[in-house]
Design a protein around this motif. Structure first.
Motif, PDB file in Angstrom:
ATOM      1  N   HIS A   1      60.866  53.552  45.841  1.00  0.00           N
ATOM      2  CA  HIS A   1      60.398  54.825  46.375  1.00  0.00           C
ATOM      3  C   HIS A   1      59.170  54.638  47.256  1.00  0.00           C
ATOM      4  N   LEU A   2      59.036  55.562  48.210  1.00  0.00           N
ATOM      5  CA  LEU A   2      57.987  55.448  49.222  1.00  0.00           C
ATOM      6  C   LEU A   2      56.941  56.556  49.136  1.00  0.00           C
TER       7      LEU A   2
ATOM      8  N   GLU B   1      45.226  55.806  44.768  1.00  0.00           N
ATOM      9  CA  GLU B   1      45.527  54.578  45.477  1.00  0.00           C
ATOM     10  C   GLU B   1      46.712  53.892  44.831  1.00  0.00           C
ATOM     11  N   ARG B   2      47.292  52.954  45.591  1.00  0.00           N
ATOM     12  CA  ARG B   2      48.357  52.118  45.053  1.00  0.00           C
ATOM     13  C   ARG B   2      48.138  50.713  45.631  1.00  0.00           C
ATOM     14  N   PRO B   3      47.227  49.988  45.043  1.00  0.00           N
ATOM     15  CA  PRO B   3      46.906  48.664  45.583  1.00  0.00           C
ATOM     16  C   PRO B   3      48.055  47.678  45.429  1.00  0.00           C
ATOM     17  N   ASP B   4      48.494  47.095  46.520  1.00  0.00           N
ATOM     18  CA  ASP B   4      49.487  46.016  46.512  1.00  0.00           C
ATOM     19  C   ASP B   4      50.770  46.361  45.778  1.00  0.00           C
ATOM     20  N   GLY B   5      51.223  47.599  45.904  1.00  0.00           N
ATOM     21  CA  GLY B   5      52.493  47.984  45.296  1.00  0.00           C
ATOM     22  C   GLY B   5      52.501  48.002  43.792  1.00  0.00           C
ATOM     23  N   SER B   6      51.331  48.072  43.194  1.00  0.00           N
ATOM     24  CA  SER B   6      51.281  48.120  41.730  1.00  0.00           C
ATOM     25  C   SER B   6      51.311  49.577  41.281  1.00  0.00           C
TER      26      SER B   6
ATOM     27  N   PHE C   1      51.113  60.953  48.571  1.00  0.00           N
ATOM     28  CA  PHE C   1      50.614  59.669  49.079  1.00  0.00           C
ATOM     29  C   PHE C   1      51.773  58.886  49.671  1.00  0.00           C
ATOM     30  N   TYR C   2      51.572  58.361  50.869  1.00  0.00           N
ATOM     31  CA  TYR C   2      52.639  57.597  51.527  1.00  0.00           C
ATOM     32  C   TYR C   2      52.013  56.538  52.413  1.00  0.00           C
ATOM     33  N   ASN C   3      52.536  55.357  52.357  1.00  0.00           N
ATOM     34  CA  ASN C   3      52.100  54.272  53.242  1.00  0.00           C
ATOM     35  C   ASN C   3      50.592  54.054  53.171  1.00  0.00           C
ATOM     36  N   GLY C   4      50.070  54.155  51.975  1.00  0.00           N
ATOM     37  CA  GLY C   4      48.656  53.879  51.757  1.00  0.00           C
ATOM     38  C   GLY C   4      47.720  55.016  52.112  1.00  0.00           C
ATOM     39  N   LYS C   5      48.304  56.182  52.415  1.00  0.00           N
ATOM     40  CA  LYS C   5      47.434  57.287  52.843  1.00  0.00           C
ATOM     41  C   LYS C   5      47.785  58.586  52.110  1.00  0.00           C
ATOM     42  N   VAL C   6      46.780  59.425  51.958  1.00  0.00           N
ATOM     43  CA  VAL C   6      47.004  60.778  51.482  1.00  0.00           C
ATOM     44  C   VAL C   6      47.610  61.594  52.613  1.00  0.00           C
ATOM     45  N   MET C   7      48.808  62.147  52.360  1.00  0.00           N
ATOM     46  CA  MET C   7      49.487  62.931  53.391  1.00  0.00           C
ATOM     47  C   MET C   7      49.080  64.396  53.327  1.00  0.00           C
ATOM     48  N   GLU C   8      48.966  64.898  52.107  1.00  0.00           N
ATOM     49  CA  GLU C   8      48.573  66.287  51.917  1.00  0.00           C
ATOM     50  C   GLU C   8      47.889  66.393  50.560  1.00  0.00           C
ATOM     51  N   LYS C   9      46.887  67.235  50.486  1.00  0.00           N
ATOM     52  CA  LYS C   9      46.240  67.490  49.204  1.00  0.00           C
ATOM     53  C   LYS C   9      45.970  68.978  49.088  1.00  0.00           C
TER      54      LYS C   9
END
Lengths: 116, 114
Positions: free
Chosen positions: B29-30, B68-73, B49-57
């Motif tokens: 999932h992305l 955050e999602r560091p290194d796909g963890s 959150f998508y591609n390392g960024k907050v899209m909407e809050k």
């Protein structure tokens, strides 16, 4: 902003009777996706039904719903309730704002209790 | 079917402390989401959150919140410092894409701030 109304907080039914859970919504956007999620105790909420097509019936696992844009409704129905249907049901809206975020707006949920 | 895991299931902390809620989303999932549900109220969107960024809050996503999602963890929600009104169940969700793609939810983390 967007809103979803589920007017029944609790619906209690005898097994075998038909189920209807109400859902109406408000949004300023002409296109919207509507969802029904079911949440069993101690489990994760999971998708039951979804639709974005006006006046088209969608079905899954014995449940069905039809999105009616004219009345902004997406009521959940089942012809015959089963004991295993007892759960919390959420109606949710994703308005097509053009922003690709997937944000869902939920109703308060309706607890369905089916007894023998 | 695909599962989203959340760790821990319960967390009790004192007001003012930092807390990190962890989410293990569906592997391919992305898009990732956090929702907050105060007892007796509906689930409310916090952040996407998508591609390392907050899209909407939403307005509920206060300055004390970060994701955050560091290194796909794990996809994490950090609250620093916590406040009494942060007590709620926090649900993580993930989806392959946005739109009408199904969001898979975790079982929630119940956070109690004393």
């Amino acid at each position: 902003g967007d809103s979803v109304t589920q007017k029944e907080g609790l619906v209690t039914l005898t097994e075998g009777l038909p189920v209807m859970l109400n859902c109406t919504y408000q949004t300023i956007y002409s296109n919207a996706f509507l969802f029904w999620y079911v949440h069993y105790l101690n489990e994760s909420p999971r998708l039951l039904l979804k639709s974005s097509t006006d006046n088209k019936r969608t079905e899954h696992q014995g449940f069905h719903a039809t999105l009616h844009k004219s009345s902004s409704s997406f009521h959940l129905q089942k012809s015959s309730a089963q004991l295993s249907d007892s759960a919390l049901y959420y109606c949710a809206l994703r308005a097509n704002t053009g922003a690709n975020t997937g944000k869902l707006t939920f109703g308060h949920g309706t607890i369905l209790r089916v007894h023998p | 079917g695909p599962k989203v895991l959340q760790i821990p299931s319960h967390q009790i902390i004192d007001m003012g402390q930092m807390v990190t809620l962890n989410c293990d989303p569906v592997s391919n999932h992305l898009y990732f989401y956090w929702y907050k549900q105060i007892l007796g109220q509906q689930m409310e969107f916090l952040v996407n959150f998508y591609n390392g960024k907050v899209m909407e809050k939403s307005k509920l996503f206060k300055d004390q919140f970060s994701v955050e999602r560091p290194d796909g963890s794990y996809f994490t929600l950090k609250i620093q410092p916590t406040a009494l009104e942060d007590s709620a169940v926090y649900f993580c969700a993930s989806s392959l894409y946005w739109g009408d793609y199904e969001q898979y939810f975790g079982p929630g983390t119940r956070l109690t701030v004393l």
